[in-house]
Design a protein around this motif. Structure first.
Motif, PDB file in Angstrom:
ATOM      1  N   PHE A  81      77.638 -82.695 -83.348  1.00  0.00           N
ATOM      2  CA  PHE A  81      77.393 -84.095 -83.690  1.00  0.00           C
ATOM      3  C   PHE A  81      76.535 -84.159 -84.947  1.00  0.00           C
ATOM      4  O   PHE A  81      75.621 -83.350 -85.111  1.00  0.00           O
ATOM      5  CB  PHE A  81      76.659 -84.718 -82.489  1.00  0.00           C
ATOM      6  CG  PHE A  81      76.591 -86.215 -82.486  1.00  0.00           C
ATOM      7  CD1 PHE A  81      77.548 -86.971 -81.813  1.00  0.00           C
ATOM      8  CD2 PHE A  81      75.559 -86.878 -83.127  1.00  0.00           C
ATOM      9  CE1 PHE A  81      77.486 -88.352 -81.790  1.00  0.00           C
ATOM     10  CE2 PHE A  81      75.485 -88.261 -83.113  1.00  0.00           C
ATOM     11  CZ  PHE A  81      76.451 -89.001 -82.436  1.00  0.00           C
ATOM     12  N   SER A  83      74.946 -87.479 -87.160  1.00  0.00           N
ATOM     13  CA  SER A  83      73.981 -88.509 -86.744  1.00  0.00           C
ATOM     14  C   SER A  83      74.619 -89.859 -86.991  1.00  0.00           C
ATOM     15  O   SER A  83      75.547 -89.971 -87.798  1.00  0.00           O
ATOM     16  CB  SER A  83      72.661 -88.375 -87.493  1.00  0.00           C
ATOM     17  OG  SER A  83      72.906 -88.082 -88.831  1.00  0.00           O
ATOM     18  N   GLU A  90      72.576-102.578 -88.130  1.00  0.00           N
ATOM     19  CA  GLU A  90      71.341-102.932 -87.405  1.00  0.00           C
ATOM     20  C   GLU A  90      71.328-104.343 -86.846  1.00  0.00           C
ATOM     21  O   GLU A  90      70.570-104.646 -85.922  1.00  0.00           O
ATOM     22  CB  GLU A  90      70.121-102.720 -88.321  1.00  0.00           C
ATOM     23  CG  GLU A  90      69.540-101.330 -88.151  1.00  0.00           C
ATOM     24  CD  GLU A  90      68.591-100.942 -89.279  1.00  0.00           C
ATOM     25  OE1 GLU A  90      68.140-101.842 -90.014  1.00  0.00           O
ATOM     26  OE2 GLU A  90      68.322 -99.734 -89.422  1.00  0.00           O
ATOM     27  N   GLY A 273      64.155 -82.284 -91.381  1.00  0.00           N
ATOM     28  CA  GLY A 273      65.473 -81.838 -91.856  1.00  0.00           C
ATOM     29  C   GLY A 273      65.797 -80.401 -91.486  1.00  0.00           C
ATOM     30  O   GLY A 273      66.879 -79.893 -91.776  1.00  0.00           O
ATOM     31  N   GLU A 294      73.137 -81.310 -82.208  1.00  0.00           N
ATOM     32  CA  GLU A 294      72.903 -82.271 -83.299  1.00  0.00           C
ATOM     33  C   GLU A 294      71.528 -82.049 -83.914  1.00  0.00           C
ATOM     34  O   GLU A 294      70.616 -81.540 -83.260  1.00  0.00           O
ATOM     35  CB  GLU A 294      72.984 -83.699 -82.752  1.00  0.00           C
ATOM     36  CG  GLU A 294      71.976 -83.926 -81.653  1.00  0.00           C
ATOM     37  CD  GLU A 294      71.858 -85.373 -81.183  1.00  0.00           C
ATOM     38  OE1 GLU A 294      72.102 -86.281 -81.984  1.00  0.00           O
ATOM     39  OE2 GLU A 294      71.487 -85.568 -80.014  1.00  0.00           O
ATOM     40  N   SER A 299      70.256 -90.438 -89.461  1.00  0.00           N
ATOM     41  CA  SER A 299      71.277 -90.446 -90.503  1.00  0.00           C
ATOM     42  C   SER A 299      70.677 -90.589 -91.911  1.00  0.00           C
ATOM     43  O   SER A 299      71.423 -90.615 -92.885  1.00  0.00           O
ATOM     44  CB  SER A 299      72.264 -91.580 -90.238  1.00  0.00           C
ATOM     45  OG  SER A 299      71.561 -92.808 -90.179  1.00  0.00           O
ATOM     46  N   ILE A 303      68.640 -91.406 -98.226  1.00  0.00           N
ATOM     47  CA  ILE A 303      69.096 -90.356 -99.151  1.00  0.00           C
ATOM     48  C   ILE A 303      70.598 -90.075 -99.016  1.00  0.00           C
ATOM     49  O   ILE A 303      71.118 -89.151 -99.641  1.00  0.00           O
ATOM     50  CB  ILE A 303      68.304 -89.044 -98.934  1.00  0.00           C
ATOM     51  CG1 ILE A 303      68.407 -88.566 -97.476  1.00  0.00           C
ATOM     52  CG2 ILE A 303      66.852 -89.202 -99.358  1.00  0.00           C
ATOM     53  CD1 ILE A 303      67.957 -87.111 -97.296  1.00  0.00           C
ATOM     54  N   ALA A 309      70.386 -84.075 -99.090  1.00  0.00           N
ATOM     55  CA  ALA A 309      69.912 -83.880 -97.702  1.00  0.00           C
ATOM     56  C   ALA A 309      69.824 -82.398 -97.381  1.00  0.00           C
ATOM     57  O   ALA A 309      70.587 -81.580 -97.905  1.00  0.00           O
ATOM     58  CB  ALA A 309      70.857 -84.570 -96.731  1.00  0.00           C
TER      59      ALA A 309
END
Ligand code: NAD
Length: 374
Positions: A81, A83, A90, A273, A294, A299, A303, A309
């Motif tokens: 998975f 994210s 939202e 990270g 995951e 998510s 960035i 990332a």
């Protein structure tokens, strides 16, 4: 992987992995994890099926967890998975939001009862830790095992009612001995394969649940004589992790305490990270234990799409999948070692950057890790 070991030879059937990249940085870091898996698992029949999940799935199908995605997960041996979530979704009603409508149903559907959160502070990255340098010198590697399906978050009654003219909120903490035994057994087994040191965290001085937790864990210890077991009250555990994180190896605890302590431990490493996670289920698919793997972070919409990332959390999540679901420990260790070598060689994404290091993007970090596989 050049040297094929007995354990890898034992994997004869094909391994099916449902790949759900999700939103934000999910697809970017997932691409690197798949490339590392392909490079590290040569000779092993790993079959990836990619499906939509989260906001991306809402946009395409109206649902955060479409039927097709769930069917692919059910037909697979594990889920990798990415994210989910982001500002775009939202404003949806809470029950339709990507995390709530995708991740929680997946956990429930596959009875994912054990959450494994490694808090690894690499020796080269101790400056990122908010702790004093002398406390974290040399780094630390703690595995927090949290019970995920019982306790306060799920016990009934769970409601807010009116009593004598005011609102009363009720949550109920329930644990059955069998649930405690199941997670403790897993923790002893995992501890046995690491430094053979297990810390069980409870609140036995106040909670009935704590008393039962401690007695079940103690009783089980007799079956694992090579694992050194210690107990800590949760308030003391929260302090000791900060005082001396290097003193811990595997920590096992119930749902609510684990929720909080695993975040505390993650924060002590200073680099979200970098941190993978695993949620293991009760399901056994032939030789494989079903699990969802995951990154610990989200998510990262701030960035996303910039190619900056850090892919390490996703890559280490893939390594955990090899270890815990497929028993491919040697390949998992090879990936782990490649990550460590890459960090030791000075490669850094922006989130872990420091002076005199080589600042790289997501793809370059993935490539460097692949080159460091042995
Ligand atoms: P986040 O973890 O996404 O980001 C927090 C900070 O960490 C940000 O500054 C981000 O840039 C940074 N970060 C995280 N992962 C990184 C990586 N791999 N490389 C570099 N930097 C990284 O948490 P948030 O901002 O609270 O949440 C953002 C979205 O993610 C929200 O929609 C939230 O609901 C969702 N979320 C999803 C999951 C999940 O899918 N399991 C978990 C947590 C949050």
């Amino acid at each position: 992987m050049n040297s094929e070991t007995t354990e890898e030879k034992a994997v004869t059937k094909s391994i099916k992995v449902a790949v759900l990249p999700g939103d934000g940085i999910g697809p970017e870091v997932m691409a690197q994890a798949i490339e590392v898996l392909n490079a590290a698992c040569q000779g092993i029949d790993l079959q990836f099926t990619e499906r939509l999940v989260g906001g991306a799935a809402i946009d395409a199908t109206g649902k955060a967890l479409p039927e097709e995605t769930l069917e692919t997960c059910s037909a697979s041996d594990a889920i990798l998975f990415g994210s989910v979530g982001g500002p775009k979704w939202e404003s949806l009603p809470p029950n339709e939001q990507p995390e709530r409508a995708a991740l929680l149903p997946l956990r429930k559907h596959f009875s994912l009862f054990a959450n494994l959160r490694p808090a690894i502070c690499f020796p080269e990255l101790t400056a990122a830790s908010p702790l004093r340098p002398d406390i974290v010198a040399g780094g630390f590697d703690i595995l927090c095992i949290r019970e995920l399906t019982g306790g306060l978050y799920f016990g009934k009654p769970k409601e807010t009612r009116e009593e004598k003219g005011e609102k009363v909120a009720i949550d109920t903490m329930v644990y059955r001995a069998s649930e405690i035994e199941r997670i403790a057994r897993l923790a002893f087994e995992i501890a046995g394969a690491r430094k053979r040191q297990l810390t069980s965290v409870d609140k036995m001085n106040v909670l009935e649940n704590g008393l039962l937790w401690r007695s079940v864990v103690k009783q089980l210890a007799g079956s694992y004589p090579d694992v050194e077991l210690s107990h800590l009250l949760v308030d003391n555990a929260a302090m000791q992790f900060i005082r001396n994180p290097r003193a811990f190896d595997v920590v096992v605890t119930e749902n609510t305490f684990g929720d909080i302590l695993s975040d505390e431990l993650a924060m002590l490493t200073g680099s979200i990270g970098m941190l993978p996670s695993a949620s293991l289920g009760t399901g056994q698919r032939g030789p494989y234990r079903f699990g969802l793997y995951e990154p610990s972070g989200g998510s990262a919409p701030d960035i996303a799409g910039k190619g900056i990332a850090n892919p390490i959390a996703q890559i280490l999540s893939a390594a955990m999948m090899l270890q815990y679901s497929f028993g491919l420990d040697a390949i998992a260790k090879n990936i782990d070692a490649a990550v460590r070598k890459t960090i030791a060689a000075g490669y850094r994404t922006r989130d872990i950057d420091s002076p005199d290091c080589k600042l790289v993007g997501t793809a370059e970090m993935g490539a460097a890790i692949r080159e460091n596989l042995s």
